[in-house]
Each structure stands twice: as C-alpha cells, then as structure tokens.
Design a protein around this motif. Structure first.
Motif, PDB file in Angstrom:
ATOM      1  N   PHE A  62     -22.290  -9.175  18.058  1.00 15.85           N
ATOM      2  CA  PHE A  62     -21.035  -9.842  18.418  1.00 15.85           C
ATOM      3  C   PHE A  62     -19.872  -8.854  18.559  1.00 15.85           C
ATOM      4  O   PHE A  62     -18.718  -9.267  18.566  1.00 15.85           O
ATOM      5  N   TRP A  63     -20.165  -7.567  18.666  1.00  8.85           N
ATOM      6  CA  TRP A  63     -19.096  -6.569  18.702  1.00  8.85           C
ATOM      7  C   TRP A  63     -19.147  -5.808  20.024  1.00  8.85           C
ATOM      8  O   TRP A  63     -20.188  -5.269  20.412  1.00  8.85           O
ATOM      9  N   ALA A  64     -18.001  -5.756  20.717  1.00  7.03           N
ATOM     10  CA  ALA A  64     -17.874  -5.022  21.971  1.00  7.03           C
ATOM     11  C   ALA A  64     -16.621  -4.158  21.879  1.00  7.03           C
ATOM     12  O   ALA A  64     -15.509  -4.630  22.143  1.00  7.03           O
TER      13      ALA A  64
ATOM     14  N   VAL B  15     -15.576   3.157  33.173  1.00  3.53           N
ATOM     15  CA  VAL B  15     -16.372   2.344  32.240  1.00  3.53           C
ATOM     16  C   VAL B  15     -15.529   1.144  31.813  1.00  3.53           C
ATOM     17  O   VAL B  15     -14.400   1.300  31.326  1.00  3.53           O
ATOM     18  N   HIS B  16     -16.083  -0.068  31.978  1.00  7.15           N
ATOM     19  CA  HIS B  16     -15.312  -1.283  31.706  1.00  7.15           C
ATOM     20  C   HIS B  16     -15.885  -2.140  30.584  1.00  7.15           C
ATOM     21  O   HIS B  16     -15.204  -3.052  30.111  1.00  7.15           O
ATOM     22  N   SER B  17     -17.090  -1.902  30.162  1.00  4.70           N
ATOM     23  CA  SER B  17     -17.693  -2.733  29.097  1.00  4.70           C
ATOM     24  C   SER B  17     -18.516  -1.848  28.179  1.00  4.70           C
ATOM     25  O   SER B  17     -19.195  -0.915  28.624  1.00  4.70           O
ATOM     26  N   CYS B  18     -18.440  -2.148  26.898  1.00  4.63           N
ATOM     27  CA  CYS B  18     -19.162  -1.383  25.879  1.00  4.63           C
ATOM     28  C   CYS B  18     -19.871  -2.343  24.932  1.00  4.63           C
ATOM     29  O   CYS B  18     -19.632  -3.558  24.930  1.00  4.63           O
ATOM     30  N   GLY B  19     -20.697  -1.760  24.088  1.00  3.19           N
ATOM     31  CA  GLY B  19     -21.333  -2.529  23.028  1.00  3.19           C
ATOM     32  C   GLY B  19     -22.233  -3.620  23.546  1.00  3.19           C
ATOM     33  O   GLY B  19     -23.046  -3.421  24.451  1.00  3.19           O
ATOM     34  N   THR B  20     -22.072  -4.801  23.009  1.00  2.00           N
ATOM     35  CA  THR B  20     -22.959  -5.909  23.344  1.00  2.00           C
ATOM     36  C   THR B  20     -22.789  -6.391  24.780  1.00  2.00           C
ATOM     37  O   THR B  20     -23.649  -7.098  25.303  1.00  2.00           O
ATOM     38  N   GLN B  21     -21.701  -6.019  25.432  1.00  2.14           N
ATOM     39  CA  GLN B  21     -21.472  -6.420  26.818  1.00  2.14           C
ATOM     40  C   GLN B  21     -22.008  -5.414  27.842  1.00  2.14           C
ATOM     41  O   GLN B  21     -21.944  -5.666  29.035  1.00  2.14           O
TER      42      GLN B  21
ATOM     43  N   LEU C 138     -24.874   5.866  22.368  1.00  5.31           N
ATOM     44  CA  LEU C 138     -24.298   5.876  23.712  1.00  5.31           C
ATOM     45  C   LEU C 138     -23.549   4.583  24.026  1.00  5.31           C
ATOM     46  O   LEU C 138     -22.399   4.615  24.474  1.00  5.31           O
ATOM     47  N   GLY C 139     -24.208   3.437  23.805  1.00  5.16           N
ATOM     48  CA  GLY C 139     -23.615   2.155  24.189  1.00  5.16           C
ATOM     49  C   GLY C 139     -22.426   1.760  23.360  1.00  5.16           C
ATOM     50  O   GLY C 139     -21.552   1.016  23.834  1.00  5.16           O
ATOM     51  N   TYR C 140     -22.339   2.229  22.114  1.00  4.04           N
ATOM     52  CA  TYR C 140     -21.201   1.911  21.254  1.00  4.04           C
ATOM     53  C   TYR C 140     -20.310   3.134  21.006  1.00  4.04           C
ATOM     54  O   TYR C 140     -19.083   3.044  21.077  1.00  4.04           O
TER      55      TYR C 140
END
Length: 598
Positions: free
Chosen positions: A421-423, A257-263, A363-365
């Motif tokens: 705006f948070w990843a 997993v390389h990107s979380c949150g807003t990305q 899940l995403g955050y």
C-alpha cells in the motif's frame, strides 16, 4: 641367587649418588642413549590429550571463519562487478563511445540468462561433483570459476562474457551446497572434539545422540551467514569509491519517472538513458577490475590454505564408493521424504526474497525515489541489518527451533503488507529514512530465514552420507526461484508482492504441518544409502575406527569386523558348518585366509 639388575634403566631423576642413578649409570651428557630418549618423567597423558583436542577445536573454528570469509569475498566481488557492469552498459553514451555498435545490452541479457538458466540443470551434476572432488576442493574450484568470470571483464566481448557467465551459473549450486555441507560437518566435528571422553568410553562405533551437535551448528551457521550478508556491503565499495563520482543526480535520472513502489509497472519505467556525467577512464576501470581480481584470488587462497578437509580420507572413500549411478539418483529419491517436500515452499521463498530485496525493492522503491547514487547505501542498510540479525539469531540456542523461521516469516509478512500500500514520490528524499529502515528490517527477516533453514536441515539430516544431497536440493530450489524472478522481472510490482505473499503463507503453513507430523511420531521415508563397494587395488588402510563400512550400514553393537557373514558354500570337508565371515579388504589385499590363517 640375587636377580641381575635390568640392563636398561628407566629414565628418572638422579639417584642418591648425585651424578649416578641407583644402578651406577651416570646422568648428563655421558648418559646412555636410552636414558636420554626414555619416557618424560613429568608426562601427563590426560593434560596432553586435553591440549590436543583443544587444538582440534581451534582448527575447526579456523575452518569456519576461513570458509565464511572466502564466501563473503567471493559473493562481494561477484555482486559488485555485476552491479558496476550493468550500470555502465545501461548508459547510451558509454556504449556508443566505448564499444560502438557491439550491442552490449544484448550481451548483458544473454549473460544474465546464462547465470540464471544454467543452475536449473544443477541437480543432475552437483552431488557427482561434490563426491568426486570432495567438499573442500569443490568450494575451491567453484570460487575459481567466480574468479574466471571477473577476469573476462578485462576484455568485454560476446565470446568472453557469455561463456564465463554460463560457467558461473554451473558453479552457483555446487558452491553453496558444498558450503552448507562444510559448515554442518564442522559443527559435528566440533561436537566430537568437545566430547572426546564420551567417544573413548563408548568406543569408536558409538554414534552421538540425535541433534547433539545442534547448538554448535546454530552458532556456526550464524557466523557463516553473518559474513555472507556482509558481502552485500562489500559489493557497494566500488560503487561508493569509484562509480558514484560519475553519476548524474536524481533530478536528471528521474526526470521522466512518474510512479514508484506499488504503482510501478516495470523496472524504473521512464528512467533516463544517460546516467553518467563523464565517462570513466579505461585505466581507472582496469584498476578497479584488478582490485576485484586480487580479492577473488584472496578468497581462493583462504579456502585452499586455511580450510581443512571436511571428512577424513577414509570417509571420503566411503562417500564415493556407493556408486556413481546411486549418487545421481539419490537427490531425486530424497524428495520422497515428507520433511523435504514440506520445506520446498520455504526453499522457493528463500530465493524470492533475496532477489526481491536486491532488485524489486532496491530499484522500484529505493532508486525510484532517492536516485541511483543512493542505491549503495540502501543495500548497505540491508546488509548490516541482516548481519546483525544473525548474531541475534543465537537466541535460538534457548528457544524452540521453529521460532527463528517463523519470526523471519512474520516480519516479512508485515513488510510485504506495508509495501503493498506504499507508493513513494519519485525524487522525494523526505521518506528516505523509511526506506533505510525497511531495508534493514528486510535484512533481519532474510537472516532469520537463511540461518533457520540451514540449521534445520543440519539437524534433520545429520548423517554424513546425506548432507550433500540435502543441501543440493535446498540450493537448487533457490536457483529455480531466482530463475522465476528473472523471467518475471517486468511484471507490475503488485503482482510481485502478491506472489511473495502467497509463497510466504504457503511456506509457513507447510512448515508447521511438517512439525506437527514429527510431533505425532510419523517416520519419514528416507532412501537407503548403498553399502560401499571397494575394489581391492592399491593401498588399504588398517585402522578399525576408519572402516570402509559406512556408519549408517553398521549395525549397533557390532565389533570391528569389516564385513557381514556370508552363507557357507557347498561342503568343503575341512570347513565347519554355518555362516563364514567374509574377508576384510586388507585381508584380501594381503592374500590372507581370514581368522583361520594363524
């Protein structure tokens, strides 16, 4: 000539002769029967009446607590089982070893489709089911369908899971519409039992002032949603005490997993296909499912044994006698009311935000940065924050009714901007406290939203003839919103947040516009509830305060006559000129001729 003493003396203390009263009648075991069963000398009618209505009020509180606990257990079992089931079926090793090539992911996708798609048709049948079975029995039957869904997990096959998921989807809107109707009715009954003297002074036809039950309604809705949001914490108990022992840590599950949150662009893109270190024993799975099944049965028994009826039997007959065709049409006709049209964006947002908290944010955050083993604690933070906020929502007793809804909307607005705006960094635990705090604050906004909406609907539509239609529309729009979230589950996180933001702004603006129209005195257009049409068959009840006629149809100040005047027929010489009163149903059943029959 002196008058003879009365044959049957009045009960009372012994007379001046000790064991005999003033008329020579002995007291004690040898006293006459009428002396023993006569009026109690210290009977206080006012005190007995006060005790009677106090028992009635305690009964209403018992009904609210039982319905709230039943809903909490039902939803907790449903969410907990679904969560464990989806995690187990996600693991490749579990699927291959336990079920071979049966295709569990395909079964799960069809099961989720049945749960999310079936409620779209609920607007067509929910009022019919509630009116046919009654509010309490609809709650009981819907909880039974949830228990049926739990039972099918003993034998996980296509022909067990998918049909039970479709049945569960059919029961979702009837369950929560009948719950909302039930809590509103309990608030109205509590007001009647608290102000019984006003009811006696003004007569049985007296209608309480508009909004008089609003304080009790807010308290009862706060109790109900406090229990409801605890169901998210109850759903995590199987995860904590059973499944967490079998899970890999975050270094394994989040390796790619390389990107979380807003990305993020999908639900945990790159998440490892194996999440279980060892496979759970089938015997342990059966024990967990048996415990969940027992809790589901307990919820059924709570509703069946402790919840009283929402309406008196005569009112139930009134509610059903408006005609099944009219019952089918009235949900659609109520949409002409501008108040409901202005609240529809809030209904939709109410469905969006709950599912976003459980899937998008969790899940995403949460899972993306803290691992799957901490998912349960994140949802517990959301649950406890929402449950505590329901109690804080009681401040609405002293604040304007718009404060509760707008406070929840404002809090969610700030959180959505922050999430935009948070990843968070995948696998980093340094920011875990921010995630827990965000989940709790999101729960506070959810609690204000749910409590404020249900209380507002109970205040705006307090007629007993309309409540099931209104709560059906509310929960149907929620189901539509959940279906839309299900369709867009693979969208990028920024698109999800943008849809949430746009819906929230539209909902707040539309609600303020509705309040402005009400302050200007604009009259809403409400459909007419038809007069009950009773067939003279079987038993009839004779109490005047339980009339066949609906309260909304009875003109103010009218007497106990149960029918309106009808024009006189062409000349029968023995009848006087002018309008004649139609016969009451019980007069027709007895074959009487009306008032002239005496």
């Amino acid at each position: 000539m002196e008058p003879e003493p009365p044959l049957y003396p009045v009960a009372g203390p012994a007379g001046p002769q000790g064991d005999e009263d003033g008329f020579g009648v002995p007291d004690g075991p040898d006293a006459p029967l009428d002396e023993l069963v006569g009026a109690y000398p210290n009977y206080n009618e006012e005190e007995e009446e006060r005790r009677y209505y106090r028992r009635k009020r305690l009964g209403v509180l018992k009904n609210v607590l039982a319905a709230s606990a039943g809903g909490m257990l039902t939803y907790g079992v449903y969410l907990g089982l679904l969560q464990i089931q989806l995690i187990l079926h996600y693991d490749e090793t579990y699927r291959e070893v336990k079920y071979g090539n049966m295709g569990l992911p395909d079964i799960d996708s069809k099961m989720l489709m049945g749960i999310n798609v079936t409620p779209i048709a609920a607007l067509l049948y929910t009022p019919l089911l509630i009116r046919f079975f009654g509010t309490k029995w609809m709650m009981f039957l819907a909880i039974g369908i949830y228990a049926l869904f739990v039972s099918t997990n003993y034998w996980e096959r296509y022909y067990t899971l998918v049909p039970s998921a479709v049945a569960l989807g059919m029961a979702i809107v009837p369950l929560w519409a009948s719950m909302g109707n039930y809590i509103t009715r309990m608030a109205q009954k509590y007001y009647e039992y608290s102000h019984y003297k006003e009811h006696e002074d003004h007569g049985p036809r007296h209608r309480p002032p508009p909004g008089s039950h609003a304080p009790y309604l807010l308290v009862f809705q706060a109790i109900f949603y406090s229990f409801f949001h605890l169901s998210f914490a109850c759903a995590q108990l199987p995860m904590i005490y059973f499944l967490n022992d079998y899970l890999y840590d975050l270094n394994h599950t989040l390796y790619n997993v390389h990107s979380c949150g807003t990305q993020s662009h999908d639900i945990l893109k790159g998440f490892n296909k194996t999440v279980l270190q060892t496979l759970p024993w089938s015997r342990n799975l059966i024990v967990v499912e048996s415990v969940l099944m027992a809790v589901a049965f307990l919820a059924m028994l709570l509703v069946l044994g402790l919840c009283g009826a929402a309406y008196r039997p005569t009112e139930e007959i009134d509610l059903r006698s408006v005609g099944w065709g009219n019952i089918f049409q009235l949900p659609f006709k109520h949409m002409r009311d501008f108040r409901l049209r202005h609240l529809v964006p809030f209904f939709i947002y109410s469905g969006f935000e709950v599912l976003f908290a459980c899937t998008g944010f969790a899940l995403g955050y949460g899972v993306c940065s803290m691992g799957l083993e901490r998912l349960a604690y994140l949802l517990i933070a959301y649950s406890l924050g929402a449950s505590a906020a329901c109690i804080v929502g009681l401040l609405g007793l002293w604040l304007p009714r718009s404060v509760l809804l707008l406070a929840g909307a404002g809090l969610h607005l700030l959180l959505i901007f922050s999430l935009f705006f948070w990843a968070p960094v995948p696998g980093a635990l340094q920011q875990s406290w921010i995630l827990y705090m965000t989940a709790a604050l999101w729960g506070v906004g959810s609690a204000f939203n749910k409590t404020g909406l249900s209380t507002l609907l109970g205040i705006l539509y307090e007629d007993k003839e309309r409540q099931d239609f209104i709560f059906t529309i509310y929960h149907w729009w929620q189901a539509v919103a959940i279906f839309v979230v299900y369709l867009g589950s693979s969208l990028p996180m920024k698109v999800k947040l943008a849809v949430l933001l746009a819906t929230l702004v539209a909902a707040a603006g539309s609600y303020l516009w509705m309040e402005q129209k009400l302050r200007r005195g604009l009259t809403p257009r409400q459909p007419r509830i038809p007069r009950p049409q009773h067939k003279v068959r079987g038993y009839r009840y004779l109490e005047e305060d339980n009339s066949d006629e609906s309260d909304a149809e009875h003109p103010p100040g009218a007497g106990a006559d149960c029918a309106e005047p009808a024009p006189a027929g062409p000349g029968l010489g023995s009848q006087p000129d002018g309008p004649q009163r139609r016969l009451c149903p019980y007069e027709q059943a007895q074959g009487g001729e009306g008032p002239e029959e005496q």
